[in-house]
Write a protein that holds these residues in place. Structure first.
Motif, PDB file in Angstrom:
ATOM      1  N   ARG A   1     -21.403 -22.183 -20.799  1.00  0.00           N
ATOM      2  CA  ARG A   1     -20.382 -23.080 -21.370  1.00  0.00           C
ATOM      3  C   ARG A   1     -18.973 -22.553 -21.110  1.00  0.00           C
TER       4      ARG A   1
ATOM      5  N   ASN B   1     -23.705 -26.108 -30.330  1.00  0.00           N
ATOM      6  CA  ASN B   1     -22.452 -25.470 -29.921  1.00  0.00           C
ATOM      7  C   ASN B   1     -22.264 -24.179 -30.725  1.00  0.00           C
TER       8      ASN B   1
ATOM      9  N   ARG C   1     -27.869 -26.623 -20.953  1.00  0.00           N
ATOM     10  CA  ARG C   1     -27.283 -26.878 -22.284  1.00  0.00           C
ATOM     11  C   ARG C   1     -25.850 -26.381 -22.326  1.00  0.00           C
ATOM     12  N   GLY C   2     -25.609 -25.244 -21.702  1.00  0.00           N
ATOM     13  CA  GLY C   2     -24.261 -24.692 -21.695  1.00  0.00           C
ATOM     14  C   GLY C   2     -23.281 -25.533 -20.898  1.00  0.00           C
ATOM     15  N   THR C   3     -23.738 -26.082 -19.782  1.00  0.00           N
ATOM     16  CA  THR C   3     -22.844 -26.879 -18.927  1.00  0.00           C
ATOM     17  C   THR C   3     -22.752 -28.335 -19.375  1.00  0.00           C
ATOM     18  N   GLY C   4     -23.560 -28.713 -20.379  1.00  0.00           N
ATOM     19  CA  GLY C   4     -23.497 -30.077 -20.897  1.00  0.00           C
ATOM     20  C   GLY C   4     -24.459 -31.045 -20.247  1.00  0.00           C
TER      21      GLY C   4
ATOM     22  N   GLY D   1     -21.975 -22.722 -14.748  1.00  0.00           N
ATOM     23  CA  GLY D   1     -23.394 -22.442 -14.623  1.00  0.00           C
ATOM     24  C   GLY D   1     -23.822 -21.709 -13.367  1.00  0.00           C
TER      25      GLY D   1
ATOM     26  N   THR E   1     -26.602 -19.734 -22.743  1.00  0.00           N
ATOM     27  CA  THR E   1     -25.954 -21.016 -23.037  1.00  0.00           C
ATOM     28  C   THR E   1     -24.449 -20.853 -23.203  1.00  0.00           C
ATOM     29  N   VAL E   2     -24.040 -19.875 -24.002  1.00  0.00           N
ATOM     30  CA  VAL E   2     -22.610 -19.658 -24.254  1.00  0.00           C
ATOM     31  C   VAL E   2     -21.900 -19.196 -22.984  1.00  0.00           C
TER      32      VAL E   2
END
Length: 241
Positions: free
Chosen positions: A37, A81, A72-75, A41, A33-34
Motif C-alpha cells: 500500500r 486498512n 489487498r495493499g494495492t487496492g 506492489g 499488505t502495508v
C-alpha cells in the motif's frame, strides 16, 4: 565479546515463533499488505515489500497468500486498512522496550499495550523515550561452533557494518538495513547456515536480567508479543535463563 545469553534468547524466540505459526502468517500478511500500500506492489522497486516477501517465503507461506496480500495493499482486492504505530516503554529495572503495531483500531491497540505493560510491572512511556537507544539494522545470527573465520571474512567482503562474537560462541552479523537482503542471500548461496535473519531495532547497550527479574521481564515481552495488533517487540534486555 558480549552477551553470553544471546544464544538462549534466540532459541527462546524461535521456539515461541514455531509454537505460533498461525500468528506468524497473520503478521507477515499484514506487513506485506502495508508495504504494498505504501510503496507499490513491485518488490523490485519496494525494498520493504521485498524483505516482507522473503520473510514469508522463509516461513513457507503459500505463494497465493503472498499474492493476495499484495493485491489487498494495492487496492486490487478489498482489505483492511492498517495503521502503523510505535509505542515505547520500560520493563523490569527500567529495561527499554519498543512495540511496533499494525492495527485497524488505534484505541484498542494503545489500550491493550498499556494494559500489558502496567499489569506485568512495566510502564508505557512517551514517544521517543527509548527509541534513541536503538538503531535500525539487519541482524544475521549464527549458532555457536559456526565457522567464525569464514563468516567474518564473508561479512567484511559483503559490506556488513559489524560482526559480534558472543561469549556463548554465537555470531551476529550486523548489516545496513538496505543491504540486509543482499547479504543474507549471499550467505545462503555460500551455504553458510544461519539460525535467524531479520530487520530489527538493535540496542546500543544491553541490560542483563536474571532470576526473578528475568522471568518477569520475559513475561512482559511475551504478553506484548501475543497481542493481535503487535508486529514486533524490541528490547535492550538480555535475559539469563
Amino acid at each position: 565479546m558480549a552477551g553470553h545469553s544471546k544464544w538462549a534468547n534466540i532459541q527462546h524466540r524461535k521456539g515461541r515463533q514455531d509454537a505460533k505459526r498461525g500468528k506468524i502468517f497473520t503478521k507477515l500478511i499484514k506487513e506485506i499488505t502495508v508495504s504494498a500500500r505504501m510503496s507499490g506492489g513491485d518488490p523490485n522497486f519496494n525494498p520493504r515489500l521485498r524483505a516482507a516477501i522473503a520473510a514469508a517465503k522463509d516461513e513457507n507461506m503459500p505463494a497465493e497468500n503472498i499474492t493476495r496480500a499484495i493485491k489487498r495493499g494495492t487496492g486490487e482486492l478489498e482489505g483492511v486498512n492498517y495503521e502503523e504505530i510505535r509505542y515505547e516503554g520500560y520493563g523490569i529495572n527500567g529495561a527499554a522496550i519498543i512495540v511496533d503495531c499494525l492495527t485497524d483500531n488505534k484505541n484498542r491497540a494503545v489500550a491493550d499495550v498499556r494494559h500489558a505493560f502496567s499489569k506485568n510491572g512495566g510502564n508505557l512511556g512517551t514517544d521517543g523515550c527509548v527509541a534513541f537507544m536503538f538503531k535500525h539494522c539487519g541482524s544475521i545470527f549464527f549458532a555457536p561452533e559456526s565457522n567464525e573465520e569464514e563468516i567474518m571474512e564473508k561479512a567484511i567482503d559483503l559490506g556488513a557494518e559489524d560482526v559480534e562474537i558472543n561469549e556463548d560462541g554465537s555470531i551476529e552479523v550486523i548489516t545496513p538495513p538496505n543491504d540486509f537482503l543482499t547479504i543474507k542471500e549471499a550467505f545462503e548461496k555460500e551455504n553458510l547456515k544461519f539460525e535467524m535473519a531479520e530487520l530489527t531495532m538493535k540496542a546500543d547497550n544491553e541490560v542483563e536480567l536474571s532470576g526473578d527479574e528475568g522471568t518477569k521481564m520475559q513475561k512482559i515481552l511475551d504478553v506484548l508479543d501475543d497481542l493481535d495488533d503487535v508486529q514486533e517487540v524490541y528490547t535492550n534486555a538480555v535475559i539469563e535463563n
